[in-house]
Design an enzyme around this catalytic site. Sequence first.
Site, short mmCIF file in Angstrom:
data_model
loop_
_atom_site.label_atom_id
_atom_site.label_comp_id
_atom_site.label_asym_id
_atom_site.label_seq_id
_atom_site.Cartn_x
_atom_site.Cartn_y
_atom_site.Cartn_z
N GLU A 44 83.17 -32.40 -101.57
CA GLU A 44 83.73 -31.59 -102.67
C GLU A 44 84.87 -30.72 -102.16
O GLU A 44 84.74 -30.06 -101.11
CB GLU A 44 82.61 -30.73 -103.25
CG GLU A 44 82.59 -30.70 -104.75
CD GLU A 44 82.32 -32.07 -105.40
OE1 GLU A 44 83.29 -32.74 -105.79
OE2 GLU A 44 81.15 -32.44 -105.50
N ASP A 47 89.33 -33.60 -101.35
CA ASP A 47 90.38 -34.59 -101.69
C ASP A 47 91.79 -34.03 -101.52
O ASP A 47 92.65 -34.66 -100.92
CB ASP A 47 90.16 -35.24 -103.08
CG ASP A 47 90.17 -34.30 -104.26
OD1 ASP A 47 90.22 -33.06 -104.07
OD2 ASP A 47 90.15 -34.81 -105.41
N GLY A 135 81.98 -31.52 -115.77
CA GLY A 135 82.29 -31.87 -114.39
C GLY A 135 82.03 -33.33 -114.08
O GLY A 135 81.88 -33.70 -112.92
N LEU A 136 81.99 -34.19 -115.10
CA LEU A 136 81.77 -35.62 -114.86
C LEU A 136 83.05 -36.42 -115.12
O LEU A 136 83.02 -37.63 -115.31
CB LEU A 136 80.62 -36.14 -115.74
CG LEU A 136 79.26 -35.46 -115.51
CD1 LEU A 136 78.20 -36.03 -116.45
CD2 LEU A 136 78.80 -35.62 -114.05
N SER A 139 88.12 -36.26 -118.39
CA SER A 139 89.57 -36.40 -118.52
C SER A 139 90.08 -37.61 -117.74
O SER A 139 90.91 -38.37 -118.24
CB SER A 139 90.30 -35.13 -118.10
OG SER A 139 89.94 -34.75 -116.81
N GLU A 171 97.81 -36.08 -115.12
CA GLU A 171 97.02 -34.85 -115.19
C GLU A 171 97.73 -33.69 -114.48
O GLU A 171 97.79 -32.57 -114.99
CB GLU A 171 95.64 -35.10 -114.56
CG GLU A 171 94.74 -33.88 -114.63
CD GLU A 171 93.29 -34.22 -114.86
OE1 GLU A 171 92.97 -35.40 -115.15
OE2 GLU A 171 92.46 -33.29 -114.78
N ASP A 183 88.95 -38.09 -108.77
CA ASP A 183 88.36 -38.49 -110.05
C ASP A 183 88.99 -39.79 -110.57
O ASP A 183 88.29 -40.71 -110.99
CB ASP A 183 88.53 -37.38 -111.09
CG ASP A 183 87.86 -36.10 -110.64
OD1 ASP A 183 87.04 -36.16 -109.71
OD2 ASP A 183 88.18 -35.04 -111.20
N TYR A 235 89.94 -22.85 -109.24
CA TYR A 235 90.25 -24.13 -108.56
C TYR A 235 91.61 -24.02 -107.87
O TYR A 235 91.76 -24.34 -106.69
CB TYR A 235 90.25 -25.28 -109.57
CG TYR A 235 90.47 -26.64 -108.96
CD1 TYR A 235 89.39 -27.46 -108.64
CD2 TYR A 235 91.76 -27.11 -108.70
CE1 TYR A 235 89.59 -28.71 -108.06
CE2 TYR A 235 91.96 -28.35 -108.12
CZ TYR A 235 90.89 -29.15 -107.81
OH TYR A 235 91.10 -30.38 -107.23
C1 GLA Z 1 87.69 -31.71 -109.59
C2 GLA Z 1 89.04 -32.34 -109.26
C3 GLA Z 1 88.94 -33.28 -108.05
C4 GLA Z 1 88.24 -32.62 -106.89
C5 GLA Z 1 86.94 -31.94 -107.36
C6 GLA Z 1 86.30 -31.15 -106.26
O1 GLA Z 1 86.82 -32.72 -110.03
O2 GLA Z 1 89.54 -33.06 -110.35
O3 GLA Z 1 90.22 -33.72 -107.69
O4 GLA Z 1 89.07 -31.71 -106.25
O5 GLA Z 1 87.16 -31.09 -108.46
O6 GLA Z 1 85.83 -31.98 -105.26
#
Ligand code: GLA
Length: 394
Positions: A44, A47, A135-136, A139, A171, A183, A235
Amino acid sequence: MTDHPAGTAPTDVADRAAAGFRREYAGEPAGRWAAPGRANLIGEHTDYNDGFVLPFALSLRTVAAAAPQPGQTWTVWSELSGETVTFGADEVAAPGRVKGWAAYVAGVVWALRDAGHTVGGARLAIASDVPLGSGLSSSAALEAAVLAALVDLGGLDLPTDRQPRLAQRAENVYVGAPTGIMDQSAVIRCREGHALFLDCRDESVEQIPFDLAAAGLAVLVVDSRAPHRHADGEYAARRRSCERAAAQLGVSALRDVQVADLDGALARLDDPETRRRVRHVVTEDQRVLDTVALLRAGRVREIGPLLTASHASMRDDFEITVPEIDTAVDAALAAGALGARMTGGGFGGCVLALVDADRADAVADAVTAAYAERGFAAPGHVTVLPSPGATRLP
Ligand code: GLA
């Protein structure tokens, strides 16, 4: 996690998209394209640090039923909002001109055109079983379903491995959310029965067998239903802090700091908060590598402690969890989960717990009971299986 009221409306998401298309446009769609939501098994906030992630696709999907329409006009109906939005060449000439949910659709058209593709006008009808704001990656699922539809309808030359970057640009640039590549890669490149080991620096992937059933295991996903608390700003702040730290350490990204060199790197940073952020990212990359090694060896049960350690790191070092999330993780572990962690960007969203398949209900009940004790709104839950990425439906 999604409840559909009983009645005459179709319950299958692909049927709902097609029915919506026929109703809105009084014609048949040329096809239906599906893209899943995703859960991240581990890795997490790695990326955008050029690191490693290990997501898998869910069976919950977003479906776009679509057909060409003449000219440079795109019309999109969404089941969720009940609205139809139309935009033309002007709105996709520059980022940000379409707002709200339709921005993700316009963003895909913009990104395709920006990459030099000729995109024909289209009518689209969107239905989804991916819960929003959990958080799934609802988008990314929307972007990927629309992208798959437009690529196929236009016969565009855009191989699957180049699609995630393009959807990410939609995005990042059109919608304006500074997310990483995980994602879109997950929802496009995942395969059934596998987790996707992605190196976010060069986008190379390895499909890692993740056969839960053969191991007598299940992944329980708990929707914390926690209200989003400044998730976007936090974020972006985490991302900035990682980039600053990399610059201070003289590396192009935190991926370049190895666990063996972590203490030395931390000693060169004077701000304690920055040190915690770096420690999360560097140890999390290593946990992904360790998880992959265990899965390659078929030792699925043994990944539990790595998941739980990832959670502790997100809670204590990256500071992106909230009380509902921590409550769900603690209750799942106390009820016998082999490991549990928040999945996704944080500040709410979902928890995933690795459980013996026959304990899934008991673990879910324990989380619900812990929530009630704390006075939190009841959580949702569902068991999930690693599912295919974006595809055209037959
Ligand atoms: C969101 C972002 C991803 C990643 C996660 C955290 O889902 O869209 O790119 O950074 O948070 O791992």
